[in-house]
Design an enzyme around this catalytic site. Structure first.
Site, PDB file in Angstrom:
ATOM      1  N   LYS A 134       0.849  -1.444  -0.093  1.00  0.00           N
ATOM      2  CA  LYS A 134       0.073  -0.056   0.111  1.00  0.00           C
ATOM      3  C   LYS A 134       0.828   1.294  -0.062  1.00  0.00           C
ATOM      4  CE  LYS A 134      -2.148  -0.734   3.647  1.00  0.00           C
ATOM      5  NZ  LYS A 134      -1.557  -2.083   4.313  1.00  0.00           N
TER       6      LYS A 134
ATOM      7  N   ARG B 293      -9.013   1.626   9.748  1.00  0.00           N
ATOM      8  CA  ARG B 293      -8.568   0.229   9.848  1.00  0.00           C
ATOM      9  C   ARG B 293      -9.618  -0.485  10.618  1.00  0.00           C
ATOM     10  NH1 ARG B 293      -2.770   0.646   9.382  1.00  0.00           N
ATOM     11  NH2 ARG B 293      -1.647  -0.984   9.726  1.00  0.00           N
TER      12      ARG B 293
ATOM     13  N   ARG C  67     -18.137  14.598   5.786  1.00  0.00           N
ATOM     14  CA  ARG C  67     -19.193  15.277   5.503  1.00  0.00           C
ATOM     15  C   ARG C  67     -18.930  16.634   5.884  1.00  0.00           C
ATOM     16  NH1 ARG C  67     -22.758  11.702   8.487  1.00  0.00           N
ATOM     17  NH2 ARG C  67     -22.649   9.885   7.223  1.00  0.00           N
TER      18      ARG C  67
ATOM     19  N   ARG D 294      11.388   1.667  10.034  1.00  0.00           N
ATOM     20  CA  ARG D 294      10.242   0.790  10.780  1.00  0.00           C
ATOM     21  C   ARG D 294      10.936  -0.183  11.592  1.00  0.00           C
ATOM     22  NH1 ARG D 294       4.910  -0.161   7.418  1.00  0.00           N
ATOM     23  NH2 ARG D 294       4.465  -0.865   9.467  1.00  0.00           N
TER      24      ARG D 294
ATOM     25  N   ARG E 227      -0.098  -8.289  13.523  1.00  0.00           N
ATOM     26  CA  ARG E 227      -0.767  -7.174  12.401  1.00  0.00           C
ATOM     27  C   ARG E 227      -1.600  -8.186  11.585  1.00  0.00           C
ATOM     28  NH1 ARG E 227       4.171  -4.729  10.173  1.00  0.00           N
ATOM     29  NH2 ARG E 227       2.897  -3.251   8.840  1.00  0.00           N
TER      30      ARG E 227
END
Ligand code: AMP
Length: 173
Positions: free
Chosen positions: A13, A88, A101, A117, A128
């Site tokens: 991603k 998530r 909105r 990381r 995860r």
């Protein structure tokens, strides 16, 4: 355009988000990067979420939603944005709907520095994946019910996947 990238940890991603940012000229918003940045800077929030992240668990919806609310108040999101790693959970998705909105755009502060990381340890990856299966996978249905899902198989080169994504987005319009 508002794009939400939904996929399990390791699906690519982040890579796609960077390519899509260039392709569409809209910012990449990664809650994971924002949390890692807090950790690296040792902020109060960073200290609070450190153990949760190190265990591969999800940070609370309350903390995460507040972070996204602030980020979406900045002026660079008016033309759209790419969400990577958020929402998530169903609760986050519902919060986001409500936020969108009411969206107005102003105020700016910057700074998501990239840090290395440290949450890719095997036992952590397992957790995860489990968090994804339990809490995030249901989002596919949530967005399908709203006619908002374009599915892309994340296999091949990053550029090939980008092309497939653009095709899938075009087909949805
Ligand atoms: P990521 O880089 O998106 O995989 O995120 C790394 C870690 O940050 C996750 O394993 C969670 O601990 C935390 N995190 C990132 N985004 C969220 C989110 N939307 N909700 C809860 N926790 C998150």
């Amino acid at each position: 355009m508002i794009l939400i990238l939904l996929g399990p940890p390791g699906a690519g991603k982040g890579t796609q988000a960077k390519l899509l940012t260039q392709a569409y000229g809209i910012p990449h918003i990664s809650t994971g990067d924002m949390f890692r940045d807090h950790k690296a800077r040792g902020t109060e929030l960073g200290k609070k979420i450190q153990a949760i992240m190190d265990a591969g668990e999800l940070v609370t919806d309350e903390i995460t939603n507040a972070l996204v609310k602030d980020r979406l108040a900045r002026s660079d999101v008016t033309k759209g944005f790419i969400l990577d790693g958020y929402p998530r959970t169903i609760a986050q998705a519902e919060y986001l709907e409500q936020l969108l909105r009411r969206r107005t755009g102003f105020c700016d502060k910057d700074g998501t520095a990239l840090v290395q990381r440290d949450d890719d340890k095997p036992e952590n990856v397992k957790k995860r994946m489990q968090e994804y299966a339990d809490k995030t996978w249901p989002l596919k249905r949530f967005y399908q019910e709203r006619g908002k899902v374009a599915e892309v198989e994340g296999v091949g080169t990053p550029e090939g996947i980008l092309a497939a994504t653009q095709l899938a987005l075009g087909a949805r319009r």
